[in-house]
Design an enzyme around this catalytic site. Structure first.
Site, PDB file in Angstrom:
ATOM      1  N   LYS A   1       0.859  -1.190   0.000  1.00 57.69           N
ATOM      2  CA  LYS A   1       0.000   0.000   0.000  1.00 57.69           C
ATOM      3  C   LYS A   1       0.893   1.237   0.000  1.00 57.69           C
ATOM      4  O   LYS A   1       1.778   1.363   0.839  1.00 57.69           O
ATOM      5  CB  LYS A   1      -0.914   0.026   1.234  1.00 57.69           C
ATOM      6  CG  LYS A   1      -2.035  -0.976   1.208  1.00 57.69           C
ATOM      7  CD  LYS A   1      -2.971  -0.799   2.389  1.00 57.69           C
ATOM      8  CE  LYS A   1      -3.792   0.468   2.289  1.00 57.69           C
ATOM      9  NZ  LYS A   1      -4.759   0.606   3.404  1.00 57.69           N
TER      10      LYS A   1
ATOM     11  N   ASP B   1     -16.723  -1.330  -0.727  1.00 55.50           N
ATOM     12  CA  ASP B   1     -15.378  -1.668  -1.184  1.00 55.50           C
ATOM     13  C   ASP B   1     -14.431  -1.916  -0.025  1.00 55.50           C
ATOM     14  O   ASP B   1     -13.279  -2.320  -0.245  1.00 55.50           O
ATOM     15  CB  ASP B   1     -14.822  -0.573  -2.108  1.00 55.50           C
ATOM     16  CG  ASP B   1     -14.870   0.800  -1.477  1.00 55.50           C
ATOM     17  OD1 ASP B   1     -15.977   1.307  -1.250  1.00 55.50           O
ATOM     18  OD2 ASP B   1     -13.792   1.366  -1.206  1.00 55.50           O
TER      19      ASP B   1
END
Length: 493
Positions: free
Chosen positions: A112, A251
């Protein structure tokens, strides 16, 4: 640049090309390893024993790609605060590959903050140091608390700045997940009427997470059942420790049943069902007490994506899926009450237990009682009435606790366990330490402003034993002083 064979190609990369985009992490200037989770690395069977800190920094910054890895960014859609966005995807995350852990479970390994992808939508694809440290701390704390969650494998400083309201030091997190398939992944294909892809995705999830569903007469309905059950259990476990996810968009709901995406999350100090810390949740959609409602709403959206493959009759599919979704409330209520019984030292079931638990929570709310300290104090009180002082001290009006405690003790008198054993069992489910918001902010401030990572390392160690704090870490149990309270948390973008 040397090459390392650390992880395998992702099985998700074997799906059709429309499921993802192939993209490599963008190199960073001066990667520096801040933290490598040795225990998790060993659990995953990663062969990194011969790598020094510099080599680990190169690997977990994305500057070096493991042999066999095929980096991808996953496509997904999602409802964000109720508004549907048909294309989101990994805008700053790249799935590097997989590892089979020591128990044979397949785990995704993802970076990330590793740079732009085709789904970045104008963003820079990077992450600031603060959100990386927050996710590392909170995800590992959740694991230590026994709550299913993605894990943090490594944190690396990039040696570069990212620009938000101001220039901030950049960082990259390596996280590990049972998988990274979300409700929004199914929505991506359903929104495009790509029923074939929905079926392929469902088959992938069943094979990976719910293989028992393959033997059912209606495997996709069984998948919906299984995901619903996992989410009911997960949300109940959040609420047993006062956790607020902060941004429960579709999501951000993993179909594996793990907690995922630790952005504007927080743990409550004083109990308040309306507590909101996320700076972007201005209407309280994802307030602490609203999390079960948010979960069932998300699951209804998941069910909608599966309707065409549940049954060829649209009406029948809606009926079958509706029955599953309608059952979420009962499954959540059962999981919630079971956990509250354990927190209160109750091993048997009685009809009045739900009211007893609710009345305690109501008294805590009216008295601004610290959620964690109140329940931890009950562990001592369960051993002896003479040890009530700790829990009484967190109530603004201790008389309200006393009134409730008289009923609790009458209920405990009907329990088979002797007091010491009961108190010990309670200490296994009522943590002494949680990732207090003010402590996390202190860690982030020290790291961002002074490049001091000592507080981060110390808090990481403290949170690794939430039920039995190691000697010297007792101060981490204390709630914030009024001047230390953190009222808002922010997304990591």
């Amino acid at each position: 640049m040397p090459a390392y064979e650390v992880m395998n190609r992702s099985s998700y990369a074997g799906l059709p090309e429309r499921f993802f985009a192939r993209v490599n992490p963008r190199p960073v200037a001066k990667p520096r390893l801040l933290k490598f989770n040795q225990a998790l690395g060993a659990e995953l069977g990663l062969d990194v024993g011969g790598l020094d800190a510099e080599a680990l920094a190169e690997l977990f910054s994305g500057n070096v790609i493991s042999q066999g890895s095929e980096p991808i960014a996953m496509a997904y859609a999602g409802h964000q605060f109720g508004h549907f966005v048909s294309q989101l995807g990994d805008g700053r995350a790249i799935l590097l590959g997989e590892a089979l852990d020591r128990t044979g479970v397949r785990r995704d390994i993802q970076l990330k903050g590793s740079g732009r992808t085709p789904y970045s939508r104008g963003g820079d694809g990077r992450a600031a140091l603060g959100p990386v440290l927050r996710e590392y701390l909170v995800s590992e704390a959740m694991h230590a608390l026994g709550i299913p969650a993605t894990r943090a494998l490594a944190a690396v400083a990039t040696g570069e700045s990212v620009f938000r309201e101001r220039a901030l030091p950049g960082a990259i997190l390596t996280r590990v997940a049972a998988s990274l398939v979300r409700v929004g992944t199914f929505q991506y294909f359903a929104a495009r009427d790509d029923i074939g892809a929905v079926r392929q995705l469902a088959d992938y999830v069943i094979e990976r997470h719910y293989p028992q569903a393959k033997d059912e007469a209606q495997p996709y309905l069984a998948l919906l059942h299984a995901v619903t059950d996992r989410q009911a259990s997960l949300i109940a476990s959040w609420m047993h420790v006062g956790f607020i996810h902060g941004v429960m968009n579709t999501d951000n709901m993993a179909v594996s049943g793990e907690t995922i995406d630790f952005g504007p999350c927080a743990f409550m100090d004083a109990y308040d069902p309306a507590a909101v810390f996320s700076s972007i949740d201005r209407q309280g959609r994802y307030a602490f007490g609203n999390q079960p409602h948010a979960a069932v709403w998300n699951l209804a959206r998941f069910a909608e994506t599966l309707l065409p493959i549940i049954d060829s009759s649209a009406d029948r599919a809606v009926e079958l899926a509706g029955e599953v979704i309608a059952g979420f409330s009962l499954r959540f209520a059962d999981a919630s009450l079971a956990g509250l019984r354990r927190k209160l030292g109750l091993s048997m079931r009685e009809d009045g237990d739900a009211a007893l638990a609710d009345d305690l929570l109501d008294a805590m709310h009216r008295n601004h009682a610290d959620f964690t300290l109140a329940f931890r104090g009950l562990c001592d009180a369960a051993e002896s009435e003479e040890r009530d002082a700790g829990v009484r001290s967190v109530f603004a009006n201790p008389r309200h606790y006393d009134e409730w405690a008289s009923r609790w003790r009458a209920r405990l008198a009907r329990e088979p366990l002797e007091p010491r054993a009961r108190a010990e069992a309670m200490r296994q489910v009522n943590p002494a330490l949680i990732p207090r918001n003010h402590r996390i902010e202190q860690v982030i401030n020290a790291a961002v402003e002074n490049q001091d990572f000592g507080p981060f390392a110390e808090l990481s160690t403290a949170l690794s034993q939430p039920y039995r704090p190691a000697q010297g870490f007792e101060s981490y149990a204390a709630p914030p002083d009024p001047s230390e309270r953190v009222l808002q948390t922010f997304c990591g973008t």
